[in-house]
Design a protein around this motif. Sequence first.
Motif, PDB file in Angstrom:
ATOM      1  N   PRO A 125      66.130  57.124  71.767  1.00 49.93           N
ATOM      2  CA  PRO A 125      64.851  57.414  71.125  1.00 49.93           C
ATOM      3  C   PRO A 125      64.738  56.812  69.720  1.00 49.93           C
ATOM      4  O   PRO A 125      65.740  56.475  69.108  1.00 49.93           O
ATOM      5  N   VAL A 126      63.522  56.734  69.234  1.00 48.09           N
ATOM      6  CA  VAL A 126      63.243  56.244  67.896  1.00 48.09           C
ATOM      7  C   VAL A 126      62.284  57.220  67.237  1.00 48.09           C
ATOM      8  O   VAL A 126      61.309  57.636  67.838  1.00 48.09           O
ATOM      9  N   GLN A 127      62.584  57.606  66.006  1.00 50.64           N
ATOM     10  CA  GLN A 127      61.677  58.511  65.304  1.00 50.64           C
ATOM     11  C   GLN A 127      60.315  57.849  65.118  1.00 50.64           C
ATOM     12  O   GLN A 127      60.229  56.681  64.747  1.00 50.64           O
ATOM     13  N   GLY A 128      59.267  58.613  65.356  1.00 50.54           N
ATOM     14  CA  GLY A 128      57.927  58.079  65.200  1.00 50.54           C
ATOM     15  C   GLY A 128      56.918  58.976  65.865  1.00 50.54           C
ATOM     16  O   GLY A 128      57.224  60.114  66.228  1.00 50.54           O
ATOM     17  N   GLY A 129      55.701  58.488  66.018  1.00 47.86           N
ATOM     18  CA  GLY A 129      54.681  59.270  66.686  1.00 47.86           C
ATOM     19  C   GLY A 129      53.337  59.149  66.008  1.00 47.86           C
ATOM     20  O   GLY A 129      53.188  58.587  64.921  1.00 47.86           O
ATOM     21  N   ALA A 130      52.345  59.709  66.665  1.00 45.58           N
ATOM     22  CA  ALA A 130      50.980  59.653  66.159  1.00 45.58           C
ATOM     23  C   ALA A 130      50.821  60.537  64.929  1.00 45.58           C
ATOM     24  O   ALA A 130      51.472  61.570  64.801  1.00 45.58           O
ATOM     25  N   PRO A 131      49.931  60.174  63.993  1.00 44.37           N
ATOM     26  CA  PRO A 131      49.730  61.007  62.794  1.00 44.37           C
ATOM     27  C   PRO A 131      49.105  62.344  63.142  1.00 44.37           C
ATOM     28  O   PRO A 131      48.226  62.438  63.992  1.00 44.37           O
ATOM     29  N   SER A 132      49.584  63.389  62.482  1.00 42.19           N
ATOM     30  CA  SER A 132      49.038  64.734  62.683  1.00 42.19           C
ATOM     31  C   SER A 132      48.255  65.208  61.467  1.00 42.19           C
ATOM     32  O   SER A 132      47.669  66.294  61.493  1.00 42.19           O
ATOM     33  N   HIS A 133      48.229  64.397  60.408  1.00 38.57           N
ATOM     34  CA  HIS A 133      47.651  64.791  59.121  1.00 38.57           C
ATOM     35  C   HIS A 133      47.297  63.506  58.381  1.00 38.57           C
ATOM     36  O   HIS A 133      47.751  62.422  58.739  1.00 38.57           O
ATOM     37  N   ALA A 134      46.519  63.628  57.326  1.00 38.41           N
ATOM     38  CA  ALA A 134      46.151  62.449  56.545  1.00 38.41           C
ATOM     39  C   ALA A 134      47.375  61.741  55.972  1.00 38.41           C
ATOM     40  O   ALA A 134      47.359  60.528  55.756  1.00 38.41           O
ATOM     41  N   GLN A 135      48.447  62.491  55.716  1.00 40.74           N
ATOM     42  CA  GLN A 135      49.676  61.884  55.199  1.00 40.74           C
ATOM     43  C   GLN A 135      50.418  61.087  56.263  1.00 40.74           C
ATOM     44  O   GLN A 135      51.265  60.259  55.944  1.00 40.74           O
ATOM     45  N   GLY A 136      50.147  61.360  57.531  1.00 40.00           N
ATOM     46  CA  GLY A 136      50.874  60.730  58.631  1.00 40.00           C
ATOM     47  C   GLY A 136      51.401  61.785  59.585  1.00 40.00           C
ATOM     48  O   GLY A 136      50.875  62.901  59.672  1.00 40.00           O
ATOM     49  N   LYS A 137      52.447  61.465  60.304  1.00 40.77           N
ATOM     50  CA  LYS A 137      53.062  62.440  61.202  1.00 40.77           C
ATOM     51  C   LYS A 137      53.959  63.365  60.396  1.00 40.77           C
ATOM     52  O   LYS A 137      55.034  62.966  59.935  1.00 40.77           O
ATOM     53  N   ILE A 138      53.544  64.612  60.247  1.00 40.95           N
ATOM     54  CA  ILE A 138      54.372  65.604  59.568  1.00 40.95           C
ATOM     55  C   ILE A 138      54.577  66.842  60.438  1.00 40.95           C
ATOM     56  O   ILE A 138      55.296  67.765  60.043  1.00 40.95           O
ATOM     57  N   ASP A 139      53.948  66.887  61.611  1.00 39.72           N
ATOM     58  CA  ASP A 139      54.128  67.987  62.562  1.00 39.72           C
ATOM     59  C   ASP A 139      55.006  67.512  63.717  1.00 39.72           C
ATOM     60  O   ASP A 139      54.859  66.383  64.196  1.00 39.72           O
ATOM     61  N   TYR A 140      55.893  68.396  64.198  1.00 34.81           N
ATOM     62  CA  TYR A 140      56.891  68.005  65.179  1.00 34.81           C
ATOM     63  C   TYR A 140      57.053  69.090  66.248  1.00 34.81           C
ATOM     64  O   TYR A 140      56.893  70.283  65.966  1.00 34.81           O
ATOM     65  N   THR A 141      57.398  68.647  67.458  1.00 33.98           N
ATOM     66  CA  THR A 141      57.819  69.553  68.520  1.00 33.98           C
ATOM     67  C   THR A 141      59.161  69.053  69.040  1.00 33.98           C
ATOM     68  O   THR A 141      59.242  68.016  69.702  1.00 33.98           O
ATOM     69  N   PHE A 142      60.220  69.776  68.716  1.00 36.88           N
ATOM     70  CA  PHE A 142      61.568  69.442  69.144  1.00 36.88           C
ATOM     71  C   PHE A 142      61.967  70.327  70.325  1.00 36.88           C
ATOM     72  O   PHE A 142      61.611  71.510  70.381  1.00 36.88           O
ATOM     73  N   VAL A 143      62.731  69.747  71.266  1.00 33.32           N
ATOM     74  CA  VAL A 143      63.287  70.517  72.382  1.00 33.32           C
ATOM     75  C   VAL A 143      64.764  70.161  72.518  1.00 33.32           C
ATOM     76  O   VAL A 143      65.171  69.025  72.262  1.00 33.32           O
ATOM     77  N   SER A 144      65.582  71.137  72.901  1.00 37.98           N
ATOM     78  CA  SER A 144      67.018  70.889  73.040  1.00 37.98           C
ATOM     79  C   SER A 144      67.258  69.817  74.094  1.00 37.98           C
ATOM     80  O   SER A 144      66.764  69.893  75.214  1.00 37.98           O
ATOM     81  N   ARG A 145      68.021  68.809  73.735  1.00 35.06           N
ATOM     82  CA  ARG A 145      68.142  67.621  74.566  1.00 35.06           C
ATOM     83  C   ARG A 145      68.904  67.871  75.854  1.00 35.06           C
ATOM     84  O   ARG A 145      68.754  67.120  76.820  1.00 35.06           O
ATOM     85  N   ALA A 146      69.724  68.922  75.895  1.00 36.37           N
ATOM     86  CA  ALA A 146      70.509  69.194  77.095  1.00 36.37           C
ATOM     87  C   ALA A 146      69.716  69.912  78.175  1.00 36.37           C
ATOM     88  O   ALA A 146      70.217  70.063  79.286  1.00 36.37           O
TER      89      ALA A 146
END
Length: 465
Positions: free
Chosen positions: A273-294
């Motif tokens: 994977p590569v960190q990134g994603g669509a912007p969630s705020h005027a500042q850019g992407k600052i909201d995240y949804t993480f899930v345990s990879r296992a």
Amino acid sequence: MSSSWTPVRRVRGVAAAIVLTLLAVLLPQPGASGESALGSLALSAPQRLTLKILHFNMAGAAKNDGRYPIIGRIIREVQERRPDVISLNEVCDRQYAHLLIQLDEIGYPMQGYFQESRTIVPDCIVPPDTRNEAGNAVLVRGEVRSTKGYMFTTDHRLEERDQPTVTEQRSVACLSAWFGIPDELVKVCSTHLTPKEDGAANPYAGPEAEARELARVFGPEAAVAPFILMGDLNLLPGNPALNTLYAPAAGTTGRFWETDMHHYCTEVVCEGPVQGGAPSHAQGKIDYTFVSRAHFSFEYDNVQMIDAGNCDDHVCSDHRMFRSEVVWHQTATPYGLVRNQSSGKCVIVRGTADNAAAVQYTCLPQYADQLWRFEHAGWGWYRLRNQNSQKCLIARGSTAGGPAVQYTCSSQYNDQFWQVGDPQAGMLRLVSSGMCLLVRGAANDAPVVHYTCLPQYADQRWTYA
């Protein structure tokens, strides 16, 4: 063993349906192939569950003054998409209570937990209602079994408690819920980290310290049990502090996948994977949804960032609604028989030695050397572990007809990872070679091999029960 695994995946089908057929009746037979006797077992095929997730910093006080139009907007989202998990930041306690009432009224009840972040938030007060707290909330369509609150201290340390001091402003709301997979709970948490401090030598020092705390406290839990962590982290992709959350890739050290990770994709494979994603705020992407990879997988490009629009005469929030969808894979099944649909015989490995050959034999479920269980190895891939030897089924190389053997279980090698039910029901596809498990004929001790996948033939189809 084969070379170490590199994360190369098919764009579609990484979360393919696990649809191995269940056998209705198992008839124990006398025999001499096994090494220890077992009683009857209640068995089931590996289960998977799709969870729709909504994360939203709703600006309940800052943009909505504690009022209810923003709740109406969330209700419309629920009616449209019917999420299984909701994370809310900047929600006033009165808004959270009203949301629960409205969910009941639309016939979509959810259980949840609200964790305050600040003791008094004047903008949350709507007279004559004097409730004045704001914080984070999580809601689920599962059965809540426990709840926990956490507070960040003023020096950004994370402590397990549900009451802030007058100087604290950041919290984490968590619950553990049962969604239907036997004996497994999912921990679900929502947080909102400290905003950047403009003008400081390092404007991101606060949220960076808190992101590392999330990894320190929750990383060990995510390593062993299903975990979903959502929130406004006030950090942009690529910030070094996020490396402690993202799973190992490009120098990262964490236990999580992020559902809006970018991959370098072709029509055939995605690498990442590569960190990134669509912007969630005027500042850019600052909201995240993480899930345990296992425990989870998800399709490429599964995230939608939705403008929440207007609530009466003002914008509902300065953040977008963050939709995503993940597949939760059962951690491990009970031990059962892997039976060939053509011969009606079962996979067995005698003894406990590495490289002992897998063969088929008359099904004798009272013996442990014919019993296997599926253990999730990440991203919808499974190991097959033999109960007698505690070793895993592998096939080396990519030569059609190569033998399947048992070998010490390891997460380092993808020649012991199997895709279940891909591409057709009942097939077991080896991740390293792309070939499928096969046995020819009906003779006892016929070798089990891997071979080019040909779904039209029953000798490549298996049942598990």
